[in-house]
Enzyme design. Structure first.
Site, PDB file in Angstrom:
ATOM      1  N   ASP A  46      33.082  80.219  31.929  1.00 40.88           N
ATOM      2  CA  ASP A  46      34.064  79.612  32.835  1.00 40.88           C
ATOM      3  C   ASP A  46      33.359  79.196  34.136  1.00 40.88           C
ATOM      4  OD1 ASP A  46      36.972  79.019  33.361  1.00 40.88           O
ATOM      5  OD2 ASP A  46      36.356  80.091  35.175  1.00 40.88           O
ATOM      6  N   TYR A  51      32.441  76.553  42.635  1.00 43.75           N
ATOM      7  CA  TYR A  51      31.682  77.808  42.663  1.00 43.75           C
ATOM      8  C   TYR A  51      30.269  77.569  43.206  1.00 43.75           C
ATOM      9  CZ  TYR A  51      35.547  79.339  39.666  1.00 43.75           C
ATOM     10  OH  TYR A  51      36.795  79.599  39.143  1.00 43.75           O
ATOM     11  N   LYS A  79      35.800  72.650  36.073  1.00 41.35           N
ATOM     12  CA  LYS A  79      37.048  72.272  36.747  1.00 41.35           C
ATOM     13  C   LYS A  79      36.810  71.206  37.808  1.00 41.35           C
ATOM     14  CE  LYS A  79      38.236  77.140  36.219  1.00 41.35           C
ATOM     15  NZ  LYS A  79      37.035  77.901  36.600  1.00 41.35           N
ATOM     16  N   HIS A 112      41.551  71.940  38.790  1.00 41.04           N
ATOM     17  CA  HIS A 112      41.410  73.318  39.286  1.00 41.04           C
ATOM     18  C   HIS A 112      42.665  73.803  40.014  1.00 41.04           C
ATOM     19  CE1 HIS A 112      38.050  76.266  40.665  1.00 41.04           C
ATOM     20  NE2 HIS A 112      39.185  76.898  40.550  1.00 41.04           N
TER      21      HIS A 112
HETATM   22  N1  LIG Z   1      41.144  78.757  38.092  1.00 39.58           N
HETATM   23  C1  LIG Z   1      41.076  79.413  39.219  1.00 39.58           C
HETATM   24  O1  LIG Z   1      41.629  79.022  40.254  1.00 39.58           O
HETATM   25  C2  LIG Z   1      40.320  80.711  39.251  1.00 39.58           C
HETATM   26  C3  LIG Z   1      40.528  81.611  40.302  1.00 39.58           C
HETATM   27  C4  LIG Z   1      39.857  82.830  40.270  1.00 39.58           C
HETATM   28  C5  LIG Z   1      38.992  83.113  39.217  1.00 39.58           C
HETATM   29  N2  LIG Z   1      38.772  82.194  38.230  1.00 39.58           N
HETATM   30  C6  LIG Z   1      37.821  82.469  37.110  1.00 39.58           C
HETATM   31  O2  LIG Z   1      38.117  83.737  36.559  1.00 39.58           O
HETATM   32  C7  LIG Z   1      36.972  84.572  36.628  1.00 39.58           C
HETATM   33  C8  LIG Z   1      37.386  86.027  36.761  1.00 39.58           C
HETATM   34  O3  LIG Z   1      38.189  86.238  37.881  1.00 39.58           O
HETATM   35  P1  LIG Z   1      37.655  86.936  39.213  1.00 39.58           P
HETATM   36  O4  LIG Z   1      36.193  86.728  39.333  1.00 39.58           O
HETATM   37  O5  LIG Z   1      38.542  86.481  40.294  1.00 39.58           O
HETATM   38  O6  LIG Z   1      38.002  88.472  39.016  1.00 39.58           O
HETATM   39  P2  LIG Z   1      37.834  89.595  37.916  1.00 39.58           P
HETATM   40  O7  LIG Z   1      37.018  89.137  36.781  1.00 39.58           O
HETATM   41  O8  LIG Z   1      39.192  90.125  37.681  1.00 39.58           O
HETATM   42  O9  LIG Z   1      37.048  90.711  38.754  1.00 39.58           O
HETATM   43  C9  LIG Z   1      35.727  90.529  39.148  1.00 39.58           C
HETATM   44  C10 LIG Z   1      35.332  91.735  39.991  1.00 39.58           C
HETATM   45  O10 LIG Z   1      35.374  92.920  39.194  1.00 39.58           O
HETATM   46  C11 LIG Z   1      34.075  93.530  39.147  1.00 39.58           C
HETATM   47  N3  LIG Z   1      33.889  94.022  37.786  1.00 39.58           N
HETATM   48  C12 LIG Z   1      33.459  93.343  36.694  1.00 39.58           C
HETATM   49  N4  LIG Z   1      33.418  94.138  35.615  1.00 39.58           N
HETATM   50  C13 LIG Z   1      33.822  95.353  36.023  1.00 39.58           C
HETATM   51  C14 LIG Z   1      33.969  96.602  35.363  1.00 39.58           C
HETATM   52  N5  LIG Z   1      33.680  96.732  34.065  1.00 39.58           N
HETATM   53  N6  LIG Z   1      34.425  97.660  36.088  1.00 39.58           N
HETATM   54  C15 LIG Z   1      34.720  97.523  37.405  1.00 39.58           C
HETATM   55  N7  LIG Z   1      34.583  96.365  38.085  1.00 39.58           N
HETATM   56  C16 LIG Z   1      34.145  95.290  37.400  1.00 39.58           C
HETATM   57  C17 LIG Z   1      33.099  92.426  39.524  1.00 39.58           C
HETATM   58  O11 LIG Z   1      31.953  92.931  40.175  1.00 39.58           O
HETATM   59  P3  LIG Z   1      30.458  92.814  39.534  1.00 39.58           P
HETATM   60  O12 LIG Z   1      30.127  91.349  39.365  1.00 39.58           O
HETATM   61  O13 LIG Z   1      29.610  93.475  40.572  1.00 39.58           O
HETATM   62  O14 LIG Z   1      30.494  93.551  38.242  1.00 39.58           O
HETATM   63  C18 LIG Z   1      33.929  91.615  40.518  1.00 39.58           C
HETATM   64  O15 LIG Z   1      33.908  92.225  41.796  1.00 39.58           O
HETATM   65  C19 LIG Z   1      36.224  84.007  37.844  1.00 39.58           C
HETATM   66  O16 LIG Z   1      34.898  84.465  37.924  1.00 39.58           O
HETATM   67  C20 LIG Z   1      36.364  82.539  37.593  1.00 39.58           C
HETATM   68  O17 LIG Z   1      35.466  82.106  36.582  1.00 39.58           O
HETATM   69  C21 LIG Z   1      39.447  81.012  38.214  1.00 39.58           C
END
Ligand SMILES: NC(=O)c1ccc[n+]([C@@H]2O[C@H](COP(=O)([O-])OP(=O)(O)OC[C@H]3O[C@@H](n4cnc5c(N)ncnc54)[C@H](OP(=O)(O)O)[C@@H]3O)[C@@H](O)[C@H]2O)c1
Length: 324
Positions: A46, A51, A79, A112
């Site tokens: 993704d 980003y 996106k 996006h």
């Molecule tokens: N379309 C949109 O508007 C939009 C918005 C937000 C996100 N996204 C996409 O969705 C993806 C995921 O969402 P997100 O990055 O917001 O949040 P997420 O995946 O819910 O959480 C990421 C956080 O959790 C930590 N983490 C990862 N694995 C873990 C585990 N096993 N145990 C505990 N903590 C853990 C990561 O740190 P570490 O890296 O240090 O492990 C990071 O701080 C994004 O990276 C992006 O690609 C899209």
């Protein structure tokens, strides 16, 4: 090595259910994370222009294509950013994304956010008169941008979709064009089940990709990965709390894109854990009376002065989303 389960999109394409998120992956972290993830079975990435790390993803891809995977075995989503919503800009930005990634096509290209910024002044153009705010383009509508997405060459994008769209916004673009997005990528975790939006998407065969599945906490609430009920279920299943949260999304039929840059977590987050109906309901109950949307652009700094989701805090915004 298991490559995990797949979802079949309305286009017939196979989308691996667990993908790697790359938002907030710091410079020099994301290249390793992507390479490591692909070497360990991930086939769904993704990505996004905003980003600002797609060139690093491109560097990682060079290390794994074709030695580890063929391009056609990867599913890459990227996106369109808000400052390229104007139809004259859309394909130009897609070309830039393809160049950064070093690929000839995307498997899925999403709008996006349902909001346009003026083009030509950076990804987050500053407001000319209101300090601390982002400039908004109030002329370009979602239908204008959706038509531009529909017109993109099929050789460059295999499927198109949206992100952060509400039922009303989806109805607007579908009603005006007759073209249904393949995917709506939305914030989705036990504190934000969005049942009405999910039901509408199901009725239109719009697949949901769950972002921030671990509840990436932008507003300082206790972490979902440390929630005692999630911990209890994880302990029972001999799983991690992140696996339980990913499993909650998978139970609802979503594809799920947890982000990590840590090797151990990249591996464990990808290991699919199935929740029983009882455990699923236990986890769902965390959200009862605890509704939380973490990602609201009106609260960003600099702020986007627009009401996207109709959350209480957004009601004071100066602009509404321009659908038509
Ligand atoms: N379309 C949109 O508007 C939009 C918005 C937000 C996100 N996204 C996409 O969705 C993806 C995921 O969402 P997100 O990055 O917001 O949040 P997420 O995946 O819910 O959480 C990421 C956080 O959790 C930590 N983490 C990862 N694995 C873990 C585990 N096993 N145990 C505990 N903590 C853990 C990561 O740190 P570490 O890296 O240090 O492990 C990071 O701080 C994004 O990276 C992006 O690609 C899209």
């Amino acid at each position: 090595m298991s490559l995990g389960k797949h979802i079949i999109l309305s286009t017939g394409a196979k989308l691996p259910q667990i993908g790697l998120g790359t938002w907030l992956s710091k410079p020099r972290e994301v290249e390793h994370a992507v390479e490591y993830a692909v070497r360990n079975g991930y086939r769904h990435l993704d990505l996004a222009m905003i980003y600002e790390n797609q060139h690093e993803v491109g560097a990682a891809l060079k290390k794994v294509i074709p030695s580890v995977v063929k391009r056609e075995d990867l599913f890459m989503t990227s996106k369109l950013w808000n400052s390229a919503h104007q139809p004259a800009e859309t394909e130009k930005e897609l070309d830039e994304t393809l160049k950064q990634l070093g690929t000839e096509y995307l498997d899925l290209y999403l709008i996006h956010w349902p909001i346009a910024f003026p083009p030509g002044n950076g990804l987050n153009p500053p407001h000319a008169t209101k300090a601390g705010e982002t400039a908004i383009d109030t002329e370009t509508s979602l239908v204008d941008t959706w038509k531009a997405m529909i017109a993109l060459p099929k050789s460059k994008v295999k499927a198109i979709g949206v992100s952060n769209f509400t039922v009303e916004q989806l109805k607007g673009i579908i009603g005006a064009t007759g073209v249904v997005p393949a995917v709506n990528q939305i914030e989705a975790h036990p504190l934000l089940p969005q049942d009405e939006l999910v039901a509408y998407c199901k009725s239109q065969n719009i697949h949901i990709t769950a972002y921030s599945p671990l509840g990436n906490n932008l507003i300082g609430k206790p972490k979902l990965t440390e929630n005692p009920i999630v911990e209890e279920v994880a302990k029972k299943l001999n799983a991690t709390t992140a696996q339980v949260l990913v499993g909650w999304g998978a139970h609802r039929g979503y594809s799920v894109i947890p982000k990590s840059v840590q090797e151990e977590r990249i591996i464990s987050n990808f290991k699919q854990v199935e929740l029983s109906q009882e455990d699923y309901e236990k986890i769902s109950a965390i959200g009862h009376g605890n509704y939380t949307r973490f990602n609201i652009p009106f609260t960003y700094k600099p702020k986007w002065d627009v009401n996207i989701f109709d959350e209480p805090v957004e009601k004071q915004a100066a602009f509404k989303v321009k659908i038509q």
